[in-house]
Scaffold this motif. Sequence first.
Motif, short mmCIF file in Angstrom:
data_model
loop_
_atom_site.label_atom_id
_atom_site.label_comp_id
_atom_site.label_asym_id
_atom_site.label_seq_id
_atom_site.Cartn_x
_atom_site.Cartn_y
_atom_site.Cartn_z
N TYR A 1 0.83 -1.20 0.00
CA TYR A 1 0.00 0.00 0.00
C TYR A 1 0.86 1.25 0.00
CZ TYR A 1 -3.92 3.09 0.76
OH TYR A 1 -4.86 4.08 0.59
N GLU A 2 1.89 1.26 0.82
CA GLU A 2 2.76 2.44 0.86
C GLU A 2 3.53 2.62 -0.44
OE1 GLU A 2 5.14 2.10 4.40
OE2 GLU A 2 3.61 3.05 5.64
N ILE B 1 -10.37 6.63 4.10
CA ILE B 1 -11.36 6.00 3.23
C ILE B 1 -10.66 5.12 2.19
CG2 ILE B 1 -13.04 6.45 1.39
CD1 ILE B 1 -13.97 8.88 3.05
N GLU B 2 -9.57 5.60 1.63
CA GLU B 2 -8.84 4.82 0.62
C GLU B 2 -8.25 3.55 1.22
OE1 GLU B 2 -8.92 5.42 -2.66
OE2 GLU B 2 -10.34 6.98 -2.04
N VAL B 3 -7.77 3.62 2.45
CA VAL B 3 -7.23 2.43 3.12
C VAL B 3 -8.35 1.41 3.34
CG1 VAL B 3 -6.21 1.55 5.25
CG2 VAL B 3 -5.33 3.64 4.22
N VAL B 4 -9.49 1.86 3.80
CA VAL B 4 -10.63 0.97 4.02
C VAL B 4 -11.07 0.35 2.70
CG1 VAL B 4 -13.07 0.88 4.66
CG2 VAL B 4 -11.43 2.07 6.12
N LYS B 5 -11.11 1.13 1.64
CA LYS B 5 -11.51 0.61 0.34
C LYS B 5 -10.55 -0.47 -0.13
CE LYS B 5 -12.47 3.82 -2.71
NZ LYS B 5 -12.46 5.15 -3.39
N ALA B 6 -9.28 -0.31 0.17
CA ALA B 6 -8.30 -1.33 -0.22
C ALA B 6 -8.51 -2.60 0.60
CB ALA B 6 -6.88 -0.80 -0.02
N LEU B 7 -8.64 -2.48 1.90
CA LEU B 7 -8.80 -3.66 2.75
C LEU B 7 -10.10 -4.41 2.45
CD1 LEU B 7 -7.58 -2.20 6.16
CD2 LEU B 7 -6.49 -4.06 4.89
N ALA B 8 -11.14 -3.69 2.08
CA ALA B 8 -12.43 -4.30 1.83
C ALA B 8 -12.66 -4.64 0.36
CB ALA B 8 -13.55 -3.37 2.31
N GLY B 9 -11.69 -4.30 -0.49
CA GLY B 9 -11.81 -4.55 -1.92
C GLY B 9 -11.40 -5.97 -2.29
N GLU B 10 -11.68 -6.34 -3.53
CA GLU B 10 -11.52 -7.72 -3.98
C GLU B 10 -10.11 -8.25 -3.79
OE1 GLU B 10 -12.04 -10.41 -8.06
OE2 GLU B 10 -13.02 -8.45 -7.88
N LEU C 1 -20.36 6.34 5.56
CA LEU C 1 -19.65 5.73 4.43
C LEU C 1 -20.61 5.13 3.40
CD1 LEU C 1 -16.86 3.96 6.52
CD2 LEU C 1 -16.62 6.07 5.18
N THR C 2 -21.84 5.61 3.41
CA THR C 2 -22.85 5.07 2.51
C THR C 2 -22.47 5.25 1.04
OG1 THR C 2 -24.53 5.65 4.16
CG2 THR C 2 -25.31 5.06 1.96
N LEU C 3 -22.02 6.42 0.68
CA LEU C 3 -21.67 6.69 -0.72
C LEU C 3 -20.56 5.76 -1.19
CD1 LEU C 3 -21.82 8.33 -3.32
CD2 LEU C 3 -20.26 10.00 -2.28
N GLU C 4 -19.51 5.65 -0.39
CA GLU C 4 -18.38 4.79 -0.77
C GLU C 4 -18.82 3.33 -0.85
OE1 GLU C 4 -16.97 8.58 0.63
OE2 GLU C 4 -18.29 7.12 1.59
N SER C 5 -19.73 2.94 0.02
CA SER C 5 -20.22 1.56 0.02
C SER C 5 -20.89 1.22 -1.30
CB SER C 5 -21.22 1.36 1.16
OG SER C 5 -20.64 1.61 2.41
N MET C 6 -21.73 2.12 -1.78
CA MET C 6 -22.49 1.87 -2.99
C MET C 6 -21.67 2.12 -4.25
SD MET C 6 -26.05 3.68 -1.72
CE MET C 6 -26.90 3.32 -3.25
N ARG C 7 -20.91 3.18 -4.24
CA ARG C 7 -20.19 3.59 -5.45
C ARG C 7 -18.92 2.77 -5.70
NH1 ARG C 7 -17.84 9.29 -4.76
NH2 ARG C 7 -16.35 8.04 -3.56
N ASP C 8 -18.19 2.47 -4.65
CA ASP C 8 -16.86 1.90 -4.81
C ASP C 8 -16.71 0.45 -4.35
OD1 ASP C 8 -16.00 4.49 -5.64
OD2 ASP C 8 -15.78 5.07 -3.54
#
Length: 416
Positions: free
Chosen positions: A55-56, A320-329, A110-117
Amino acid sequence: MKNRLLTCATAIVSATALSGCGMLPGGGPGGRTVTVWLMQDSVSDEFLERFVTEYEDAHPDVDLEVTFQEWTGIGKKVTAALESDEAPDVIEVGNTQVAEYAGSNALLDLTLESMRDLGSEDWLPGLADPGSINGTQYGIPWYAANRVVIYNKDLYAQAGIDEPAKTRERWLEDTEKLNTGGNQGIYLSGQDWYTLAGFIWEEGGEIAVDEGGVWTGALHAPAAIKGMEFYGKLQALGDGPENADEQTPPQAGVFAKGDVAQIIAAPSHAKAIEEANPALKDKLGFFPIPGKTAERPCAVFIGGSDLIIPEKSRERGAAIEVVKALAGERWQKELARTMSYVPNKSSLASAVEGDAATAAMAAGATRGRATPNSPQWAAVEADNPIKPYMTAVLQGKDPEKEAKSASERITAALAE
């Protein structure tokens, strides 16, 4: 600067505290530091080191500062952190804890990020639903774990059972066959209320219901009583104590003696079983708890973790970007393979197909649910009325009367 931090991170990951490196917010030239709290043993050092490093490398302006927290006392610690001006940027919390923390209006929406990303429409309900309060998503599903049936392959073979049951009617029949010759068909303690919850949900019942913002106990409803009735039939096919839960004594130790055909537990119990009795290595099988029909497994309580971001986070965008990475595919698959967890989407279950235990857990997770999504649910578990209710019914007391009493106690606890 980045290389220095990575070297330090590698050493401190093994010590389970990245913060000891002395990394300062904004340590890199024009950079940002995202502070992350993870729970002890939720991920391995190897997984965390890979994630931090990659990530870094991909985000040169971001430094990750990760610390591990103990589960004991974590509620008060997180609550205090959310209220302070020094809140971490990302926090791992139990999926059933989100409602409690969201009640203080201290979590980022985080509703928007949940749906959009993040494709929230495909999340496992047992992780997603507890993170959603009145339609607002505060908790992002990270990983799941749930109970399966762990069975002794040798005892199955002796009973002439070639494959695990897919319906609970057949499961009862098999368990009765296994409950003979000095063997227990199943070891099921009388107060395993998490397992009971799944049977109640399978019948269409609830533990508690939200009626216009007021939570009330629902164990006395006919469907919930039917769930307890099935529990009693299954529990009777073994010698599990009627007045104790699965930790008294630890059921893995009972199973390890070799004369118990089945237990209902998370696959992680297999390690303890094999350590207690090495002769059972390669003798354990796993299957989802059977449902009423073969088309789908039984509803099941699902545990696991969500990721939250405090409203007072100083690095909201980066967090938010870190969370998106951890929760992403990508990292969901890596986490599932590394830690034998269920990923946050059933569409990602292929990542664990080669692991029979985790694959069984993932199949069950599609029917996973969490405890009632009330901020006061912890008060119910603190003096849990479900346990004595179960014991009373198993000892022959009137199910409707005992269920009504337990429901009243749940209602009172949720009203505090």
